[in-house]
Motif scaffolding. Structure first.
Motif, PDB file in Angstrom:
ATOM      1  N   GLU A   1       0.839  -1.195   0.000  1.00  0.00           N
ATOM      2  CA  GLU A   1       0.000   0.000   0.000  1.00  0.00           C
ATOM      3  C   GLU A   1       0.880   1.253   0.000  1.00  0.00           C
ATOM      4  OE1 GLU A   1      -4.237  -1.130   2.004  1.00  0.00           O
ATOM      5  OE2 GLU A   1      -2.644  -0.489   3.343  1.00  0.00           O
ATOM      6  N   VAL A   2       0.422   2.263  -0.700  1.00  0.00           N
ATOM      7  CA  VAL A   2       1.158   3.514  -0.883  1.00  0.00           C
ATOM      8  C   VAL A   2       0.272   4.664  -0.428  1.00  0.00           C
ATOM      9  CG1 VAL A   2       2.136   5.074  -2.606  1.00  0.00           C
ATOM     10  CG2 VAL A   2       2.557   2.635  -2.766  1.00  0.00           C
ATOM     11  N   GLN A   3       0.859   5.625   0.250  1.00  0.00           N
ATOM     12  CA  GLN A   3       0.142   6.831   0.666  1.00  0.00           C
ATOM     13  C   GLN A   3       0.499   7.971  -0.290  1.00  0.00           C
ATOM     14  OE1 GLN A   3      -2.032   7.170   3.415  1.00  0.00           O
ATOM     15  NE2 GLN A   3      -2.508   9.109   2.432  1.00  0.00           N
ATOM     16  N   CYS A   4      -0.511   8.602  -0.877  1.00  0.00           N
ATOM     17  CA  CYS A   4      -0.279   9.725  -1.790  1.00  0.00           C
ATOM     18  C   CYS A   4      -0.422  11.026  -1.022  1.00  0.00           C
ATOM     19  CB  CYS A   4      -1.259   9.687  -2.964  1.00  0.00           C
ATOM     20  SG  CYS A   4      -0.917  10.942  -4.222  1.00  0.00           S
ATOM     21  N   SER A   5       0.669  11.747  -0.843  1.00  0.00           N
ATOM     22  CA  SER A   5       0.655  12.999  -0.087  1.00  0.00           C
ATOM     23  C   SER A   5       0.371  14.158  -1.026  1.00  0.00           C
ATOM     24  CB  SER A   5       2.004  13.200   0.617  1.00  0.00           C
ATOM     25  OG  SER A   5       2.035  14.446   1.284  1.00  0.00           O
ATOM     26  N   PRO A  37       4.412  18.772  -7.109  1.00  0.00           N
ATOM     27  CA  PRO A  37       3.340  17.790  -7.328  1.00  0.00           C
ATOM     28  C   PRO A  37       3.282  16.769  -6.212  1.00  0.00           C
ATOM     29  CG  PRO A  37       5.239  17.260  -8.676  1.00  0.00           C
ATOM     30  CD  PRO A  37       5.557  18.572  -8.015  1.00  0.00           C
ATOM     31  N   PRO A  38       2.141  16.057  -6.062  1.00  0.00           N
ATOM     32  CA  PRO A  38       2.021  15.069  -4.984  1.00  0.00           C
ATOM     33  C   PRO A  38       3.098  13.994  -5.082  1.00  0.00           C
ATOM     34  CG  PRO A  38      -0.115  15.532  -5.975  1.00  0.00           C
ATOM     35  CD  PRO A  38       0.911  16.198  -6.846  1.00  0.00           C
ATOM     36  N   LEU A  39       3.491  13.457  -3.905  1.00  0.00           N
ATOM     37  CA  LEU A  39       4.501  12.406  -3.841  1.00  0.00           C
ATOM     38  C   LEU A  39       3.925  11.184  -3.153  1.00  0.00           C
ATOM     39  CD1 LEU A  39       7.688  14.450  -2.824  1.00  0.00           C
ATOM     40  CD2 LEU A  39       7.057  13.650  -5.100  1.00  0.00           C
ATOM     41  N   ALA A  40       4.433   9.998  -3.556  1.00  0.00           N
ATOM     42  CA  ALA A  40       3.968   8.731  -2.992  1.00  0.00           C
ATOM     43  C   ALA A  40       4.987   8.229  -1.954  1.00  0.00           C
ATOM     44  CB  ALA A  40       3.798   7.694  -4.097  1.00  0.00           C
ATOM     45  N   PHE A  41       4.442   7.733  -0.818  1.00  0.00           N
ATOM     46  CA  PHE A  41       5.268   7.208   0.255  1.00  0.00           C
ATOM     47  C   PHE A  41       4.775   5.814   0.621  1.00  0.00           C
ATOM     48  CE2 PHE A  41       5.639  11.744   0.582  1.00  0.00           C
ATOM     49  CZ  PHE A  41       6.943  11.973   0.992  1.00  0.00           C
ATOM     50  N   PRO A  42       5.679   4.857   0.883  1.00  0.00           N
ATOM     51  CA  PRO A  42       5.238   3.541   1.359  1.00  0.00           C
ATOM     52  C   PRO A  42       4.606   3.678   2.744  1.00  0.00           C
ATOM     53  CG  PRO A  42       7.536   3.492   0.606  1.00  0.00           C
ATOM     54  CD  PRO A  42       7.137   4.926   0.705  1.00  0.00           C
ATOM     55  N   LEU A  43       3.618   2.816   3.031  1.00  0.00           N
ATOM     56  CA  LEU A  43       3.011   2.813   4.357  1.00  0.00           C
ATOM     57  C   LEU A  43       3.863   2.046   5.362  1.00  0.00           C
ATOM     58  CD1 LEU A  43      -0.801   2.399   3.661  1.00  0.00           C
ATOM     59  CD2 LEU A  43       0.458   4.436   4.289  1.00  0.00           C
ATOM     60  N   ASP A  44       4.839   1.268   4.876  1.00  0.00           N
ATOM     61  CA  ASP A  44       5.755   0.550   5.760  1.00  0.00           C
ATOM     62  C   ASP A  44       6.494   1.570   6.629  1.00  0.00           C
ATOM     63  OD1 ASP A  44       7.967  -0.815   6.884  1.00  0.00           O
ATOM     64  OD2 ASP A  44       7.824  -2.333   5.306  1.00  0.00           O
TER      65      ASP A  44
END
Length: 761
Positions: free
Chosen positions: A72-76, A81-88
């Motif tokens: 799963e990835v969190q889109c900030s 532009p928006p950046l994606a971060f791992p939920l780990d």
């Protein structure tokens, strides 16, 4: 005749196409490419510029967009532009990209700077420590990562376990970077002189300490900082001495990613296939591949197939015949599932990878091709010649039909001097790039206005009606005749018309700054340049033009549809009256004209509405509404207000009778004008809005009074006691009326739309 020509042409085309199929390379059997599925239905496809393909997925409430929580990835969206971060929780840096086998993250950096005397540059003594950890069931550090140390007095200890006590434990590896005076610092070398690199042997957990040998005492004059970071080896190239004294070095290594190998689960393919409920590669044309870095597996499409092997419909066949780079056929390519095969045309045989012509048939094939080709060419040339002659005659007949249908004869009768320019349809097509969508300036219920460039490089506006019937012909010709009679700097100039197409067109001078409606209502608070002085100037110019139409034109003209949308502005914001489709000519001995009631709701003269008798005072009433809009910033009709306040004309007069003038004026207007100036302007509006047309001023009187108002002496409100009293009155909680000021200027009310006309033009 037409049917016979059509049959002949059909036979010729079928014969030519048959010959082409027999004698040309065949790319038949092309399967339709299926659209590639990247995400599960309903899930967000990308975060900013980054595509998030399944089995990864952006976390969404109520949806399972990823194959497991680890993916799963969190889109900030707080970043642009928006950046994606791992939920780990172990992976805290943003994602660079996701491939079929790898995940790239922004890397951690360790750094420390020292001054010439030895202490840290920031005055704090400390070791720089960085920890790396992963969820071992889904991710592993790739072998392409290396630990890099850049500096002249630095070394980094690498521990293969984050939980080790670094004060007592020995590091598994050490990377040292120094700059001895007897050694040359070379570019592209990270062997210990200025730069050091060692491989990362841990797949899941490790940590780094960055330390210094002598606190930079001997090298701080050219290198004050040391750096350590883990990242993809191919993404960093050491630049030698230029990097050691570069104050922006930290920014240059910021985007070097650390590479992770990902896999579906901590199982081999054989172990995963035993449980078909959790096995991810169960779609057709996909296969399982064991991960090389650790125990785990991934799915991929079989050779000759493409798509997402984790989602329905799975992998689809690649049509190699549609891409010359994917097949080696020199003549005919035949696509099959997962592959292709080559074949030869008639008269050829295959030898290895080439098609060779049969010598006995070669000459016959050439003769057949040439004879058949010349026959087809001759027939096609003859048919085309006949077709273009018939088409040219038909176009001429159609142009004459449209010219008569669109009032060409009527225009000749009504146009006294006969000097109206008549453009051809082809000329206007070239001017508008065949009426391209990107040439549209605006559109309404009755037509579209295009921007055009004539052959003499004049930029014009071309008004094209959406449809035309007999009831509209007179209106169209009426507008042409009226505008040819008018010559005034504040009236839009008609350059000509076109009658030979299905719908008629008018060609005007281009007034490029939009309508007054755009600047007053479609910009919150009004345009910045729209001061009281400019509003009075535009009102004076508009009223002067209308006064000219009423009394100075060769034949008096009643506009009949005066409103903000029909007052255009040029590049210098000079007003120009437009849209004379509803106007009427009045004989010099006439004072009233009985006609079908037309106009726009909110601007329409009540006396004209009830009696059907049109006079020049009808335009005066409509202009009074325009002037009220300029002073208050309100729209003629606002359905969101209270019922008694919806009509601006009634509301304005009622407010004046209640001595509430300064409460309904736009605050900016109150600040810029003098009380006497604003009262005179309001009295002029009330006179124009008089229900008895005979008591209204003439348009010439309106124009003269507006010119006088423009010359009124201005004093700052702050120097007038009356202004202070008005301002305090506005702020009094007991008598403040929110509906007078809290007007939503960006609302979707379309006052200029044809839907508000009382009857069709």
């Amino acid at each position: 005749m037409k049917m016979r020509l059509f049959l002949i042409l059909l036979v010729v085309l079928l014969g030519c196409s048959w010959g082409y199929e027999v004698l040309s390379p065949d790319t038949a059997n092309h399967t339709i490419m299926k659209p590639e599925v990247f995400t599960k239905p309903g899930c967000q496809r990308q975060c900013g510029n980054l595509l998030i393909p399944y089995p990864f997925g952006i976390k969404s409430e109520g949806l399972d967009c990823a194959i497991s929580p680890a993916f799963e990835v969190q889109c900030s969206t707080d970043i642009n532009p928006p950046l994606a971060f791992p939920l780990d929780p172990y992976m805290t840096h943003h994602i660079h990209d996701i491939s079929d086998t790898e995940l790239r993250l922004n890397s951690f950096q360790a750094s420390k700077c020292y001054n010439q005397s030895g202490p840290p540059a920031d005055g704090i003594e400390q070791l720089i420590h960085v920890e790396y950890g992963l969820d071992e069931t889904s991710f592993a550090y790739s072998t392409v990562n290396v630990l890099t140390v850049v500096g002249c007095d630095d070394y980094a200890n690498l521990y293969n376990d984050r939980s080790l006590n670094h004060t007592t434990s020995k590091p598994s590896q050490v990377c040292s970077a120094t700059c001895p005076p007897d050694k040359e610092i070379r570019e592209d070398e990270c062997s210990g002189t200025g730069c050091c690199q060692i491989p990362i042997t841990s797949h899941a957990n490790f940590s780094i300490d960055l330390l210094t040998y002598k606190r930079y005492r001997n090298v701080s004059y050219f290198n004050q900082c040391g750096f350590a970071f883990v990242g993809e080896k191919s993404r960093f190239r050491f630049q030698g001495m230029s990097y050691l004294n570069d104050s922006y070095f930290r920014q240059k290594i910021r985007d070097i990613p650390i590479v992770l190998d990902w896999f579906i689960a901590n199982q081999t393919c054989g172990e995963a296939q035993r449980d078909q409920t959790s096995y991810a590669c169960k779609f057709s044309n996909s296969e399982c591949i064991n991960a090389t870095s650790s125990t785990g597996y991934r799915c991929r499409c079989k050779q000759g197939f493409a798509g997402n092997p984790y989602l329905t419909p799975g992998c689809y066949d690649i049509n190699e015949c549609m891409d010359e780079q994917k097949n080696t056929c020199d003549q005919i390519c035949n696509n099959i599932d997962g592959s292709y095969y080559c074949s030869c045309q008639i008269g050829y045989y295959r030898k290895g990878d080439k098609c060779i012509a049969n010598k006995s048939q070669k000459s016959q094939v050439i003769k057949y091709v040439l004879g058949f080709g010349f026959s087809c060419l001759s027939l096609l040339v003859g048919m085309n010649w006949l077709y273009f002659i018939l088409k040219k005659r038909k176009r001429a007949q159609q142009r004459d039909k449209f010219f008569r249908q669109n009032g060409g004869l009527l225009l000749g009768q009504q146009s006294r001097e006969g000097n109206t320019k008549v453009f051809s349809n082809e000329e206007l097509k070239r001017a508008t790039n065949n009426y391209a969508a990107d040439m549209i300036l605006g559109q309404g219920g009755y037509g579209v206005v295009y921007r055009g460039i004539l052959s003499d490089n004049r930029v014009v506006a071309i008004k094209k009606s959406k449809q035309m019937d007999e009831s509209q012909v007179e209106q169209f010709i009426n507008e042409v005749v009226i505008l040819t009679q008018v010559n005034h700097r504040n009236v839009v100039k008609l350059l000509g018309c076109c009658l030979e197409c299905e719908v008629p067109l008018l060609v005007y001078e281009l007034v490029s700054n939009g309508s007054l409606l755009d600047h007053v209502h479609k910009i919150v608070g009004g345009a910045s340049w729209l001061s009281l002085e400019n509003r009075l100037r535009i009102a004076a110019e508009s009223s002067g033009a209308l006064a000219y139409l009423h009394s100075a034109a060769s034949i008096p003209i009643i506009h009949r549809d005066v409103k903000l949308a029909n007052i255009l502005l040029d590049d210098n914001n000079v007003a120009k009256i437009s849209d004379f489709g509803a106007s009427r000519l009045v004989s010099m001995d006439q004072t009233k004209v009985t006609t079908l009631v037309q106009g726009t709701l909110g601007y329409l003269d009540p006396e004209y509405f009830y009696s059907g008798r049109l006079t020049t005072k009808s335009d005066v009433y409509s202009f009074g509404v325009v002037l009220a809009e300029l002073l208050t910033g309100r729209k003629p009709i606002c359905m969101s207000n209270r019922e008694e306040d919806r009509n601006l004309a009634t509301f304005f007069v009622t407010s004046m009778n209640k001595n509430c003038l300064f409460l309904i004026l736009e605050p900016r207007i109150v600040n810029e004008g003098t009380p006497d100036q604003l009262e005179k302007a309001a009295l002029l509006v009330r006179r124009c809005l008089n229900l008895n047309g005979a008591e209204r001023p003439t348009m010439m009187e309106v124009a003269m009074e507006l010119q006088n108002l423009r010359g009124s002496t201005k004093h700052p409100w702050a120097n007038q006691q009356g202004h202070e009293e008005i301002m305090s009155l506005k702020g009094h909680s007991e008598i403040r009326h929110s509906d007078l000021y809290d007007i939503k200027m960006s609302s979707g009310s379309n006052l200029g739309n044809d839907s508000e006309l009382l009857s069709p033009r």
